[in-house]
Enzyme design. Structure first.
Site, PDB file in Angstrom:
ATOM      1  CE  LYS A   1      15.018 -10.717  -9.577  1.00  0.00           C
ATOM      2  NZ  LYS A   1      14.836  -9.329 -10.031  1.00  0.00           N
TER       3      LYS A   1
ATOM      4  CD  GLN B   1      16.539  -6.049  -9.519  1.00  0.00           C
ATOM      5  OE1 GLN B   1      16.660  -7.209  -9.918  1.00  0.00           O
ATOM      6  NE2 GLN B   1      15.490  -5.630  -8.859  1.00  0.00           N
TER       7      GLN B   1
ATOM      8  CG  ASP C   1      11.763  -8.601 -15.328  1.00  0.00           C
ATOM      9  OD1 ASP C   1      11.345  -9.487 -14.554  1.00  0.00           O
ATOM     10  OD2 ASP C   1      12.638  -7.773 -15.007  1.00  0.00           O
TER      11      ASP C   1
END
Ligand code: NAP
Length: 286
Positions: free
Chosen positions: A50, A94, A117
């Site tokens: 990422k 994460q 997200d």
């Protein structure tokens, strides 16, 4: 075969141009903060990828790596700090988090405007009423694949197998926004094969290798395989190969289009994360 890698790469190229315009207009780059708690090797690889992709498209990235024993309060304090930091436009935690840290509590602490997200209940709520702002990256990536290939969606019968908050549910809601007739299946669904045989668009997000067989697929259907499963290699060495949830070779003979694993949905997830970060920065700037 749907080449997710090539489509994601084209999307990133386009994003780079948009990021350049953003920087020229505002004098700073969109910034993504990534929080990784612990040493999970797969998570560390995802975080590294990422960060690399962020830099490729010209965004700023700030990595916060915390030891596995970090207390929940410490993670929450960091999120509060990032919420108030004007250089940070997106915050990504994460997953999975270590078991002593409450995932829901942590995700709820992220400012909805920085929730790239798309897991915060506020963003889930916007999606549920058909007005997505920051949609979860994997299902949004699937929709982007279907759009790029000009696959007609209105009135089509879609089946989503899996109902997780991260993939299945938001996928079904996005397909509903596209005017599909949507069915959601899960572990208690009966006659899964028959449900599949009715689907023009089949999205599988379960985590069971080769769950969906070729003879379950309606001829000409579009198959999006979200699953990522690591199988021990047949030669008994420590190597492994990655497969999806669909028996690819069988399904490819029947489907009109199908995503491979790897190289299908995976690359789109990261591209859509970057797109969400740019979107969050644009909304904040305006
Ligand atoms: P998850 O939270 O474990 O959800 C799995 C879903 O599958 C659940 O809704 C479960 O039903 C359902 N299920 C389990 N067994 C089933 C069966 N026999 N028949 C029908 N449904 C069944 O997993 P997830 O986070 O959604 O991820 C799903 C897969 O996608 C995993 O392989 C994951 O690695 C992969 N993934 C890929 C990406 C990407 O970027 N490509 C991103 C995220 C996830 P219940 O709700 O009834 O338990």
């Amino acid at each position: 075969m749907i080449d997710g890698k090539a489509i994601a790469s084209a999307l990133c190229k386009d994003l780079k141009t948009r990021v350049d315009h953003f920087k020229a207009r505002h004098g700073y780059a969109p910034g993504l903060a990534v929080i990784l708690v612990g040493e999970d090797p797969a998570s560390a690889i995802y975080v590294r990828r990422k960060g690399e992709q962020c830099r490729v498209v010209g965004m700023e990235t700030m990595e916060h790596r915390l030891p596995v024993e970090t207390r929940e309060e410490t993670v929450l304090e960091l999120i509060q700090r990032l919420n108030g930091d004007s250089a940070v436009h997106g915050i990504l935690v994460q997953l999975p988090l270590p078991p002593h840290i409450g995932t829901r509590t942590v995700l709820a602490a992220i400012a909805p405007s920085k929730d790239v997200d798309g897991f915060h209940v506020t963003n889930a709520g916007w999606l549920a009423i058909g007005e997505p702002t920051l949609a979860p990256c994997t299902p949004w990536g699937c929709i982007r694949l279907l759009h790029t290939l000009n696959i007609p969606l209105r009135g089509e019968r879609a089946l989503v197998i899996g109902r997780s908050v991260i993939v299945g549910r938001p996928m079904a809601q996005l397909l509903l926004i596209e005017d599909c007739t949507v069915t959601i299946a899960h572990r208690y669904s009966e006659n899964l094969a028959d449900l599949c045989r009715e689907a023009d668009i089949l999205v599988v997000a379960v985590g069971i290798p080769n769950l969906v067989r070729g003879d379950w697929i309606k001829p000409g259907a579009v198959v999006i395989d979200v699953g990522i499963n690591r199988l021990q290699s047949a030669d008994g060495t420590n190597g492994h190969r990655i497969v999806g949830d669909v028996a690819f070779d069988e399904a490819a003979r029947v489907a009109s289009a199908i995503t491979p694993v790897p190289g299908g949905v995976g690359p789109m997830t990261i591209a859509c994360l970057l797109e969400n970060t740019l979107r969050a920065a644009e909304i904040a700037a305006n």
